[in-house]
Write a protein that holds these residues in place. Sequence first.
Motif, PDB file in Angstrom:
ATOM      1  N   CYS A  52      -5.715  10.123   7.745  1.00 44.11           N
ATOM      2  CA  CYS A  52      -4.936  11.261   8.224  1.00 44.11           C
ATOM      3  C   CYS A  52      -4.323  10.895   9.579  1.00 44.11           C
ATOM      4  CB  CYS A  52      -5.845  12.480   8.370  1.00 44.11           C
ATOM      5  SG  CYS A  52      -5.069  13.886   9.211  1.00 44.11           S
TER       6      CYS A  52
ATOM      7  N   ARG B  34      -9.184  10.753   9.684  1.00 42.18           N
ATOM      8  CA  ARG B  34     -10.174  10.759   8.610  1.00 42.18           C
ATOM      9  C   ARG B  34      -9.698   9.816   7.511  1.00 42.18           C
ATOM     10  NH1 ARG B  34     -10.665  15.627   8.211  1.00 42.18           N
ATOM     11  NH2 ARG B  34     -12.807  16.019   8.875  1.00 42.18           N
TER      12      ARG B  34
ATOM     13  N   ASN C  77      -8.772   8.098   4.034  1.00 48.39           N
ATOM     14  CA  ASN C  77      -8.523   8.621   2.695  1.00 48.39           C
ATOM     15  C   ASN C  77      -8.533   7.492   1.690  1.00 48.39           C
ATOM     16  OD1 ASN C  77      -5.850   7.464   2.479  1.00 48.39           O
ATOM     17  ND2 ASN C  77      -5.122   9.094   3.823  1.00 48.39           N
ATOM     18  N   GLN C  78      -8.493   7.837   0.420  1.00 51.42           N
ATOM     19  CA  GLN C  78      -8.608   6.849  -0.648  1.00 51.42           C
ATOM     20  C   GLN C  78      -7.256   6.326  -1.109  1.00 51.42           C
ATOM     21  OE1 GLN C  78     -11.079   9.572  -3.140  1.00 51.42           O
ATOM     22  NE2 GLN C  78     -12.468   7.831  -3.303  1.00 51.42           N
TER      23      GLN C  78
ATOM     24  N   CYS D 191      -4.674  15.368   6.131  1.00 50.49           N
ATOM     25  CA  CYS D 191      -5.792  15.836   5.312  1.00 50.49           C
ATOM     26  C   CYS D 191      -5.782  17.365   5.216  1.00 50.49           C
ATOM     27  CB  CYS D 191      -7.119  15.348   5.900  1.00 50.49           C
ATOM     28  SG  CYS D 191      -7.583  16.115   7.476  1.00 50.49           S
TER      29      CYS D 191
ATOM     30  N   GLN E  84     -16.117   8.896  -0.892  1.00 56.24           N
ATOM     31  CA  GLN E  84     -15.228   7.733  -0.875  1.00 56.24           C
ATOM     32  C   GLN E  84     -16.002   6.448  -1.051  1.00 56.24           C
ATOM     33  OE1 GLN E  84     -12.058   7.563   2.039  1.00 56.24           O
ATOM     34  NE2 GLN E  84     -12.287   9.739   2.486  1.00 56.24           N
TER      35      GLN E  84
END
Length: 250
Positions: free
Chosen positions: A49, A54, A56-57, A64, A250
């Motif tokens: 993000c 944060r 992410n995949q 986010c 994740q």
Amino acid sequence: MNHGKLSTTNIIKVYNRLFIEQCYLCHAPSRKPLCSYCEAGFNRNSFACPLCKRPNQGTLSSICGQCQVSPPLYHNCLAPLRFEGLTQHLIHAIKFQQQAHYIRPLIQVLSETLIEHYDSVDNWPSQIIFVPSHPTRIKERGFCQTQLMVAELYKILLLQLKEKTPKHTNKSPIKKALHTQAQHTLSKKKRSENQQGVYQVTGEIEDHVALFDDVMTSGNTLETCVKLLKKAGAKQIDVWVIARTPEKNQ
């Protein structure tokens, strides 16, 4: 010929080759604190993000869901690594096994990220503030890891930035007034509750500050400190962390 000076020069060269010009982790010859092999062992926080970093995949840095609902109060967040693998191992070794010498390679990675970012925007903070541990925790460990990390970061930045280096003091203007359970042992809800009345701001605060912590998990600790710093007069707050914890799925 000054044989004494020549001998001293050769000794310095040998010392540098044996103890300085080597990887801090595997001790292979390296001009940098980390050789390319060990540096590749860090999981970079490349897809995250753009607001809170944060992980992410996906392959895109999309905002986010949490930041869409409630954007963070800080201005920038810089978190070069994911808190997993080698990064997690080194930070745990620092915090729980008194292996403070592992601070240097982690801070080297962070400093490179900071210099790359701020060179492009030319807007360095004027003050670095670290999130401190409670005196009870410091007594248990023998040191405050964030204090040592910021001291190392300051030394690196001073060499690069000279007079542009943000000011730093060994004592943080943020004080942890209450001794709480470690954040990583709590649920998301408990982490938020764990921050109520924990921190106080007791020192002078600049207009533009960098708030440092070693790891950001939920972000509750940093958000709490950001609110306090804003009340104390800070107009822009940039968050600096070594690593960001991925979501559990994740």
